[in-house]
Scaffold this active site. Structure first.
Site, PDB file in Angstrom:
ATOM      1  N   LYS A  70       0.805  -1.222   0.000  1.00 37.98           N
ATOM      2  CA  LYS A  70       0.000   0.000   0.000  1.00 37.98           C
ATOM      3  C   LYS A  70       0.845   1.283   0.000  1.00 37.98           C
ATOM      4  CE  LYS A  70      -4.275  -1.898   1.781  1.00 37.98           C
ATOM      5  NZ  LYS A  70      -5.419  -1.697   2.662  1.00 37.98           N
ATOM      6  N   ASN A  91      -4.809   1.749  -2.194  1.00 37.60           N
ATOM      7  CA  ASN A  91      -5.236   0.354  -2.366  1.00 37.60           C
ATOM      8  C   ASN A  91      -5.797   0.080  -3.756  1.00 37.60           C
ATOM      9  OD1 ASN A  91      -7.713   1.628  -2.228  1.00 37.60           O
ATOM     10  ND2 ASN A  91      -8.612   0.194  -0.761  1.00 37.60           N
ATOM     11  N   ASP A 107     -10.637   2.840   1.007  1.00 34.10           N
ATOM     12  CA  ASP A 107     -11.042   2.293   2.316  1.00 34.10           C
ATOM     13  C   ASP A 107     -11.921   3.268   3.098  1.00 34.10           C
ATOM     14  OD1 ASP A 107     -10.019  -0.262   2.220  1.00 34.10           O
ATOM     15  OD2 ASP A 107      -8.086   0.272   3.102  1.00 34.10           O
ATOM     16  N   ALA A 134      -4.148   1.523  15.515  1.00 35.93           N
ATOM     17  CA  ALA A 134      -3.410   2.632  14.898  1.00 35.93           C
ATOM     18  C   ALA A 134      -2.596   2.137  13.705  1.00 35.93           C
ATOM     19  CB  ALA A 134      -2.508   3.291  15.945  1.00 35.93           C
ATOM     20  N   GLY A 135      -3.132   1.131  12.992  1.00 31.85           N
ATOM     21  CA  GLY A 135      -2.448   0.617  11.800  1.00 31.85           C
ATOM     22  C   GLY A 135      -3.001   1.280  10.547  1.00 31.85           C
ATOM     23  N   GLY A 136      -2.828   0.603   9.411  1.00 32.27           N
ATOM     24  CA  GLY A 136      -3.261   1.155   8.126  1.00 32.27           C
ATOM     25  C   GLY A 136      -4.766   1.385   8.075  1.00 32.27           C
TER      26      GLY A 136
HETATM   27  P1  NAP Z   1      -2.030  -3.308  10.775  1.00 37.33           P
HETATM   28  O1  NAP Z   1      -1.586  -2.086  10.075  1.00 37.33           O
HETATM   29  O2  NAP Z   1      -1.103  -4.466  10.907  1.00 37.33           O
HETATM   30  O3  NAP Z   1      -2.521  -2.874  12.261  1.00 37.33           O
HETATM   31  C1  NAP Z   1      -2.917  -3.866  13.184  1.00 37.33           C
HETATM   32  C2  NAP Z   1      -3.544  -3.197  14.406  1.00 37.33           C
HETATM   33  O4  NAP Z   1      -4.042  -4.235  15.279  1.00 37.33           O
HETATM   34  C3  NAP Z   1      -2.550  -2.363  15.241  1.00 37.33           C
HETATM   35  O5  NAP Z   1      -3.229  -1.273  15.811  1.00 37.33           O
HETATM   36  C4  NAP Z   1      -2.129  -3.389  16.322  1.00 37.33           C
HETATM   37  O6  NAP Z   1      -1.679  -2.787  17.519  1.00 37.33           O
HETATM   38  C5  NAP Z   1      -3.448  -4.088  16.580  1.00 37.33           C
HETATM   39  N1  NAP Z   1      -3.241  -5.397  17.193  1.00 37.33           N
HETATM   40  C6  NAP Z   1      -2.802  -6.527  16.582  1.00 37.33           C
HETATM   41  N2  NAP Z   1      -2.740  -7.530  17.487  1.00 37.33           N
HETATM   42  C7  NAP Z   1      -3.148  -7.019  18.692  1.00 37.33           C
HETATM   43  C8  NAP Z   1      -3.298  -7.556  20.002  1.00 37.33           C
HETATM   44  N3  NAP Z   1      -3.034  -8.842  20.264  1.00 37.33           N
HETATM   45  N4  NAP Z   1      -3.742  -6.748  20.981  1.00 37.33           N
HETATM   46  C9  NAP Z   1      -4.032  -5.437  20.733  1.00 37.33           C
HETATM   47  N5  NAP Z   1      -3.912  -4.869  19.500  1.00 37.33           N
HETATM   48  C10 NAP Z   1      -3.457  -5.647  18.502  1.00 37.33           C
HETATM   49  O7  NAP Z   1      -3.344  -3.925  10.085  1.00 37.33           O
HETATM   50  P2  NAP Z   1      -4.490  -3.124   9.305  1.00 37.33           P
HETATM   51  O8  NAP Z   1      -4.179  -3.126   7.863  1.00 37.33           O
HETATM   52  O9  NAP Z   1      -4.737  -1.853  10.007  1.00 37.33           O
HETATM   53  O10 NAP Z   1      -5.742  -4.124   9.484  1.00 37.33           O
HETATM   54  C11 NAP Z   1      -6.346  -4.295  10.756  1.00 37.33           C
HETATM   55  C12 NAP Z   1      -7.594  -5.176  10.618  1.00 37.33           C
HETATM   56  O11 NAP Z   1      -8.563  -4.521   9.791  1.00 37.33           O
HETATM   57  C13 NAP Z   1      -7.325  -6.527   9.960  1.00 37.33           C
HETATM   58  O12 NAP Z   1      -8.102  -7.495  10.631  1.00 37.33           O
HETATM   59  C14 NAP Z   1      -7.815  -6.342   8.534  1.00 37.33           C
HETATM   60  O13 NAP Z   1      -8.264  -7.553   7.939  1.00 37.33           O
HETATM   61  C15 NAP Z   1      -9.000  -5.411   8.767  1.00 37.33           C
HETATM   62  N6  NAP Z   1      -9.338  -4.603   7.591  1.00 37.33           N
HETATM   63  C16 NAP Z   1     -10.587  -4.746   7.072  1.00 37.33           C
HETATM   64  C17 NAP Z   1     -10.967  -3.974   5.994  1.00 37.33           C
HETATM   65  C18 NAP Z   1     -12.354  -4.124   5.452  1.00 37.33           C
HETATM   66  O14 NAP Z   1     -12.593  -3.709   4.310  1.00 37.33           O
HETATM   67  N7  NAP Z   1     -13.282  -4.681   6.206  1.00 37.33           N
HETATM   68  C19 NAP Z   1     -10.067  -3.065   5.417  1.00 37.33           C
HETATM   69  C20 NAP Z   1      -8.785  -2.936   5.963  1.00 37.33           C
HETATM   70  C21 NAP Z   1      -8.431  -3.721   7.060  1.00 37.33           C
HETATM   71  P3  NAP Z   1      -0.106  -2.491  17.733  1.00 37.33           P
HETATM   72  O15 NAP Z   1       0.166  -1.203  17.028  1.00 37.33           O
HETATM   73  O16 NAP Z   1       0.030  -2.411  19.216  1.00 37.33           O
HETATM   74  O17 NAP Z   1       0.638  -3.648  17.147  1.00 37.33           O
END
Ligand code: NAP
Length: 277
Positions: A70, A91, A107, A134-136
């Site tokens: 991304k 994306n 998104d 606080a991820g993507g």
């Molecule tokens: P990412 O950038 O890897 O961020 C992951 C996030 O989850 C971070 O804030 C991380 O916290 C937190 N996390 C992971 N494991 C954890 C735990 N055990 N306890 C507490 N916090 C935890 O991923 P992303 O791209 O943002 O995606 C996040 C989720 O959204 C995924 O499940 C993805 O499939 C979903 N998503 C869905 C859509 C949709 O269209 N529905 C679109 C985008 C994403 P830390 O910073 O502390 O590691």
């Protein structure tokens, strides 16, 4: 079928086998009687730009990109939409006749339109929005809330430093609170959005007390496997309004399909059923 040469698009990621995008776009191609294909392509990080240039030469109309591309997608683009610049990631790439790359991020659009398709009266300006993560995905949700005029956004993340970085990125338009204060902050929020991966495959839980979820809150989860996460179940039992992540996945795909295949597809119950299989 209304065109001779098949129109082509793809999703690039690594891993890619789990992606639901091919099922979704190929369903829409069939429904709209468009001669086209949408393919999943696994790409190594170092090959990303070379693969994109080859797809352009092969006549592809565009691609979706997912983790880990991304950010790279923004770097190779000739032009980026304002929202992609604001989020800092793309994306959806569209290739022009001049072989240029236009990068967008759908998104935020998907997040907002999914909620509005279910609750037309939803207005994020009313009350505080709590964003977990606080991820993507969090960046896209924050950009979406800000673009809708929301002026009270609180971000809570396990790693607080990442949330603090987002606060800088969004020019202090968000507040950051501690993960330990989750229950207290949730209790005074009107929107609660899980953008963490907690709850995926029922393997983990958001450490929240159900009593902290206000009955009049709208609770969204971006996780879509399972469709109803344990967090959404908790919110439903509290009689709060809930929105699942599958709808966002479908809505974020709509602009890409329109760019590449020329028609605006629709989200249907039949499509949702195909995607949860
Ligand atoms: P990412 O950038 O890897 O961020 C992951 C996030 O989850 C971070 O804030 C991380 O916290 C937190 N996390 C992971 N494991 C954890 C735990 N055990 N306890 C507490 N916090 C935890 O991923 P992303 O791209 O943002 O995606 C996040 C989720 O959204 C995924 O499940 C993805 O499939 C979903 N998503 C869905 C859509 C949709 O269209 N529905 C679109 C985008 C994403 P830390 O910073 O502390 O590691």
């Amino acid at each position: 079928m209304d065109n001779e040469r098949p129109l082509l698009a793809a999703v690039l990621g690594n891993p890619i086998s789990h992606s639901r995008s091919p099922r979704m776009h190929n369903y829409w191609l069939k429904k709209n009687k468009i001669n086209g294909y949408y393919l999943p392509i696994k790409v190594e990080l170092e090959d990303f730009e070379r693969v994109i240039r080859s797809l352009i030469k092969m006549g592809f109309s565009g691609v979706n990109v997912t983790i880990p591309f991304k950010l790279s997608a923004m770097k190779i683009a000739d032009e980026c939409s304002d929202i992609a610049k604001y989020i800092g990631a793309a994306n959806t790439l569209t290739f022009t006749k001049e072989e240029k790359i236009y990068a967008d991020n759908t998104d935020a659009y998907g997040f907002i339109n999914n909620i509005k398709s279910k609750y037309a009266d939803w207005c994020p300006k009313k009350g505080a929005s709590l964003v977990l993560g606080a991820g993507g995905a969090s960046r896209a949700v924050i950009a979406a809330l800000l673009s809708e005029g929301s002026d009270k956004i609180i971000v809570i993340n396990r790693t607080i430093e990442k949330a603090e970085k987002l606060k800088i990125q969004f020019e202090n338009k968000i507040n950051v609170e501690s993960w330990n204060d989750l229950n207290e902050i949730a209790a005074s929020s009107t929107n609660i959005i899980n953008t963490t991966s907690l709850g995926m495959n029922d393997e983990s839980f958001i450490p929240i007390n159900p009593e902290s979820i206000p009955k009049d809150a709208l609770v969204s989860d971006l996780v879509y496997v399972p469709l109803e996460t344990n967090f959404l179940k908790m919110a439903r039992n509290r009689e709060s309004r809930t929105v699942d992540g599958l709808g966002m996945l479908i809505h974020q795909a709509i602009p890409g399909f329109k760019y590449w295949f020329g028609k605006t597809p629709i989200s249907t119950e039949e499509l949702r059923a195909i995607l949860v299989k």
